[in-house]
Write a protein that holds these residues in place. Structure first.
Motif, PDB file in Angstrom:
ATOM      1  N   ALA A 152       0.833  -1.204   0.000  1.00  0.00           N
ATOM      2  CA  ALA A 152       0.000   0.000   0.000  1.00  0.00           C
ATOM      3  C   ALA A 152       0.868   1.254   0.000  1.00  0.00           C
ATOM      4  N   ARG A 153       1.943   1.230   0.772  1.00  0.00           N
ATOM      5  CA  ARG A 153       2.821   2.408   0.813  1.00  0.00           C
ATOM      6  C   ARG A 153       3.536   2.611  -0.523  1.00  0.00           C
ATOM      7  N   LYS A 154       3.919   1.517  -1.159  1.00  0.00           N
ATOM      8  CA  LYS A 154       4.541   1.630  -2.482  1.00  0.00           C
ATOM      9  C   LYS A 154       3.554   2.219  -3.484  1.00  0.00           C
ATOM     10  N   ALA A 155       2.294   1.779  -3.413  1.00  0.00           N
ATOM     11  CA  ALA A 155       1.267   2.331  -4.306  1.00  0.00           C
ATOM     12  C   ALA A 155       1.066   3.809  -4.038  1.00  0.00           C
ATOM     13  N   LEU A 156       1.045   4.194  -2.763  1.00  0.00           N
ATOM     14  CA  LEU A 156       0.865   5.601  -2.403  1.00  0.00           C
ATOM     15  C   LEU A 156       2.000   6.450  -2.946  1.00  0.00           C
ATOM     16  N   ASP A 157       3.232   5.994  -2.758  1.00  0.00           N
ATOM     17  CA  ASP A 157       4.386   6.759  -3.243  1.00  0.00           C
ATOM     18  C   ASP A 157       4.346   6.904  -4.760  1.00  0.00           C
ATOM     19  N   GLY A 158       4.016   5.800  -5.451  1.00  0.00           N
ATOM     20  CA  GLY A 158       3.976   5.855  -6.910  1.00  0.00           C
ATOM     21  C   GLY A 158       2.882   6.760  -7.433  1.00  0.00           C
ATOM     22  N   LEU A 159       1.704   6.700  -6.830  1.00  0.00           N
ATOM     23  CA  LEU A 159       0.603   7.567  -7.249  1.00  0.00           C
ATOM     24  C   LEU A 159       0.892   9.027  -6.950  1.00  0.00           C
ATOM     25  N   ALA A 160       1.566   9.288  -5.822  1.00  0.00           N
ATOM     26  CA  ALA A 160       1.917  10.666  -5.485  1.00  0.00           C
ATOM     27  C   ALA A 160       2.859  11.253  -6.532  1.00  0.00           C
ATOM     28  N   VAL A 161       3.812  10.442  -7.001  1.00  0.00           N
ATOM     29  CA  VAL A 161       4.721  10.904  -8.058  1.00  0.00           C
ATOM     30  C   VAL A 161       3.943  11.195  -9.339  1.00  0.00           C
ATOM     31  N   ARG A 162       3.020  10.333  -9.676  1.00  0.00           N
ATOM     32  CA  ARG A 162       2.221  10.546 -10.881  1.00  0.00           C
ATOM     33  C   ARG A 162       1.418  11.845 -10.790  1.00  0.00           C
ATOM     34  N   LEU A 163       0.873  12.122  -9.632  1.00  0.00           N
ATOM     35  CA  LEU A 163       0.122  13.364  -9.450  1.00  0.00           C
ATOM     36  C   LEU A 163       1.018  14.580  -9.650  1.00  0.00           C
ATOM     37  N   LEU A 164       2.230  14.519  -9.112  1.00  0.00           N
ATOM     38  CA  LEU A 164       3.175  15.622  -9.303  1.00  0.00           C
ATOM     39  C   LEU A 164       3.514  15.799 -10.778  1.00  0.00           C
ATOM     40  N   GLN A 165       3.692  14.679 -11.476  1.00  0.00           N
ATOM     41  CA  GLN A 165       4.000  14.749 -12.900  1.00  0.00           C
ATOM     42  C   GLN A 165       2.862  15.373 -13.698  1.00  0.00           C
ATOM     43  N   GLU A 166       1.636  15.185 -13.201  1.00  0.00           N
ATOM     44  CA  GLU A 166       0.477  15.754 -13.878  1.00  0.00           C
ATOM     45  C   GLU A 166       0.208  17.201 -13.464  1.00  0.00           C
ATOM     46  N   GLY A 167       1.052  17.741 -12.588  1.00  0.00           N
ATOM     47  CA  GLY A 167       0.927  19.145 -12.221  1.00  0.00           C
ATOM     48  C   GLY A 167       0.111  19.418 -10.974  1.00  0.00           C
ATOM     49  N   GLU A 168      -0.293  18.380 -10.262  1.00  0.00           N
ATOM     50  CA  GLU A 168      -1.078  18.590  -9.039  1.00  0.00           C
ATOM     51  C   GLU A 168      -0.161  18.849  -7.866  1.00  0.00           C
ATOM     52  N   ARG A 169      -0.464  19.898  -7.114  1.00  0.00           N
ATOM     53  CA  ARG A 169       0.276  20.231  -5.910  1.00  0.00           C
ATOM     54  C   ARG A 169      -0.710  20.308  -4.762  1.00  0.00           C
ATOM     55  N   ARG A 170      -0.473  19.513  -3.742  1.00  0.00           N
ATOM     56  CA  ARG A 170      -1.391  19.481  -2.616  1.00  0.00           C
ATOM     57  C   ARG A 170      -0.636  19.726  -1.323  1.00  0.00           C
ATOM     58  N   GLY A 171      -1.401  20.133  -0.293  1.00  0.00           N
ATOM     59  CA  GLY A 171      -0.799  20.348   1.012  1.00  0.00           C
ATOM     60  C   GLY A 171      -0.249  21.756   1.134  1.00  0.00           C
ATOM     61  N   ARG A 172       0.037  22.141   2.362  1.00  0.00           N
ATOM     62  CA  ARG A 172       0.501  23.497   2.630  1.00  0.00           C
ATOM     63  C   ARG A 172       1.996  23.659   2.446  1.00  0.00           C
ATOM     64  N   GLY A 173       2.719  22.544   2.349  1.00  0.00           N
ATOM     65  CA  GLY A 173       4.158  22.638   2.292  1.00  0.00           C
ATOM     66  C   GLY A 173       4.728  22.897   3.682  1.00  0.00           C
ATOM     67  N   GLN A 174       6.037  23.049   3.728  1.00  0.00           N
ATOM     68  CA  GLN A 174       6.686  23.253   5.011  1.00  0.00           C
ATOM     69  C   GLN A 174       6.362  24.628   5.568  1.00  0.00           C
ATOM     70  N   ALA A 175       6.209  24.701   6.874  1.00  0.00           N
ATOM     71  CA  ALA A 175       5.863  25.958   7.522  1.00  0.00           C
ATOM     72  C   ALA A 175       6.960  26.990   7.329  1.00  0.00           C
ATOM     73  N   ALA A 176       6.567  28.284   7.351  1.00  0.00           N
ATOM     74  CA  ALA A 176       7.542  29.364   7.265  1.00  0.00           C
ATOM     75  C   ALA A 176       8.388  29.373   8.525  1.00  0.00           C
ATOM     76  N   ALA A 177       9.671  29.658   8.366  1.00  0.00           N
ATOM     77  CA  ALA A 177      10.576  29.724   9.515  1.00  0.00           C
ATOM     78  C   ALA A 177      10.567  31.124  10.099  1.00  0.00           C
ATOM     79  N   ALA A 178      10.527  31.220  11.409  1.00  0.00           N
ATOM     80  CA  ALA A 178      10.697  32.510  12.076  1.00  0.00           C
ATOM     81  C   ALA A 178      12.151  32.945  11.928  1.00  0.00           C
ATOM     82  N   GLU A 179      12.354  34.195  11.581  1.00  0.00           N
ATOM     83  CA  GLU A 179      13.701  34.738  11.412  1.00  0.00           C
ATOM     84  C   GLU A 179      13.932  35.834  12.453  1.00  0.00           C
ATOM     85  N   VAL A 180      15.209  36.133  12.736  1.00  0.00           N
ATOM     86  CA  VAL A 180      15.529  37.141  13.743  1.00  0.00           C
ATOM     87  C   VAL A 180      14.925  38.505  13.404  1.00  0.00           C
ATOM     88  N   PRO A 181      14.981  38.982  12.150  1.00  0.00           N
ATOM     89  CA  PRO A 181      14.310  40.261  11.856  1.00  0.00           C
ATOM     90  C   PRO A 181      12.817  40.232  12.173  1.00  0.00           C
TER      91      PRO A 181
END
Length: 376
Positions: A152-181
């Motif tokens: 199941a995990r192999k299927a998930l990884d493979g399908l996720a790659v296919r979605l990226l290849q088709e131009g789909e972007r999901r999720g918020r991505g990594q959170a913004a980092a707090a900087e000293v300024p």
């Protein structure tokens, strides 16, 4: 959803299949029956009295496991099990069968339409739900083999790659980092109130010990110790073998963004404006404050997350922070300042070879060590 999952459908034979009638109550009955068979085997080997004592020890082990499992982990398991039961309801598959085909169908369904609004999950969320659903199946007496879960995990990884290849972007991505300024912007935007003093201390201390949202929410006033060199914060953690880490925070040269001075100012203001019980060592370290300046109780992880976002927005930070921004900020800033990875790991409670910490380092290294840096 378009593309790779368009042609997917659960086979008609499975759509028409009826569940085998096993409910959660039936699963509990199965577990009881299995325990009884185990006790009977113990009785044959060791005698009835020893079998009963072993059964009591099993009950104790179950209770301890439940007690020490972090609350947020239990919440994740419960949420993921609800996703699994929705999947089974949609497809007509029995809830208590974790076969290879069922698990592969589960991840496919999640990527295609698994969310409540009919859209697909991000691959990272689907991965979390898969792992937690397997835990739920095993807890209910259903055998799930490693090979089936791996398929199941192999299927998930493979399908996720296919979605990226088709131009789909999901999720918020990594959170913004707090900087000293950003810390300067935050401090200067805080109002001259008890809530403002609390906000300064929350952000500045949280940045310096790489806090998760649940960390300040779990602190008591007595967990923060003022010493001649700075603060020592005893942070409870359920994510490593250590139950508490002692994070030391030095005085900073610029008093405007010094976390030690911010903590002292907050506690002094709290003592002067709130009932004495909120200054007791057993009181929450960080309290909620209403618009009238009244203390409403201790902060919880959700209120910390909301506060961090609200504080960053008020300060005009370009990308609003999340509950993880302070944690990422310590890792990236420490790396940029040349701190040893071991020192950063110990301060933030990461394992010394943590993949997530190294991923935060890549934010810095990807620019500093980039092949294009300084070419002209």
């Amino acid at each position: 959803m378009t593309g790779v999952l368009d042609g997917y459908s659960v086979p008609v034979a499975l759509q028409d299949a009826q569940t085998d009638g096993r409910s959660a109550a039936a699963a509990a009955g199965t577990a009881v029956a299995e325990r009884q068979r185990l006790v009977e085997r113990w009785a044959e080997r060791h005698g009835v009295d020893a079998a009963h004592r072993l059964a009591e020890a099993e009950d104790l082990a179950d209770a301890v496991a439940k007690e020490i499992t972090p609350e947020n982990t239990l919440d994740t398991y419960a949420k993921s099990w609800r996703v699994w039961t929705r999947f089974c309801s949609c497809t007509g598959l029995p809830e208590l069968e974790g076969s290879r085909g069922a698990l592969v169908a589960f991840v496919t369904w999640m990527l295609r339409e698994g969310q409540q609004d009919g859209t697909g999950y991000a691959a990272s969320s689907a991965s979390t739900h898969l792992a937690a659903a397997v835990v739920g199946l095993r807890e209910r007496g259903c055998a799930v083999s490693r090979d089936d879960q791996a398929a199941a995990r192999k299927a998930l990884d493979g399908l996720a790659v296919r979605l990226l290849q088709e131009g789909e972007r999901r999720g918020r991505g990594q959170a913004a980092a707090a900087e000293v300024p950003d810390l300067y912007r935050v401090v200067r935007a805080c109002p001259d109130t008890l809530a403002g003093a609390r906000d300064k201390a929350l952000i500045l201390t949280g940045f310096h010990y790489a806090s998760r949202a649940q960390d300040p929410a779990g602190l008591l006033a007595g967990d923060v110790t003022l010493t001649p060199r700075g603060l020592v914060i005893s942070v409870l953690t359920g994510k490593t073998k250590h139950s508490v880490r002692e994070a030391k925070i030095n005085y900073q040269s610029d008093l405007e963004i010094c976390p030690v001075e911010a903590w002292k100012a907050y506690r002094a203001r709290l003592a002067g404006e709130a009932p004495p019980r909120w200054s007791e060592p057993t009181a929450p370290a960080f309290v909620g404050v209403d618009r009238h300046g009244n203390v409403t109780g201790g902060m919880v992880p959700d209120s910390v997350t909301r506060a961090v976002k609200r504080i960053s927005v008020r300060a005009g930070v370009s990308i609003a922070w999340t509950g993880h921004s302070l944690r990422i900020g310590l890792a990236t800033t420490g790396r940029r300042k040349g701190k040893e990875a071991v020192a950063i790991a110990d301060q933030g409670g990461w394992a010394r070879h943590s993949r997530s910490m190294n991923g935060y380092f890549q934010r810095v290294d990807g620019w500093e060590d980039n092949a294009t840096a300084g070419l002209t």
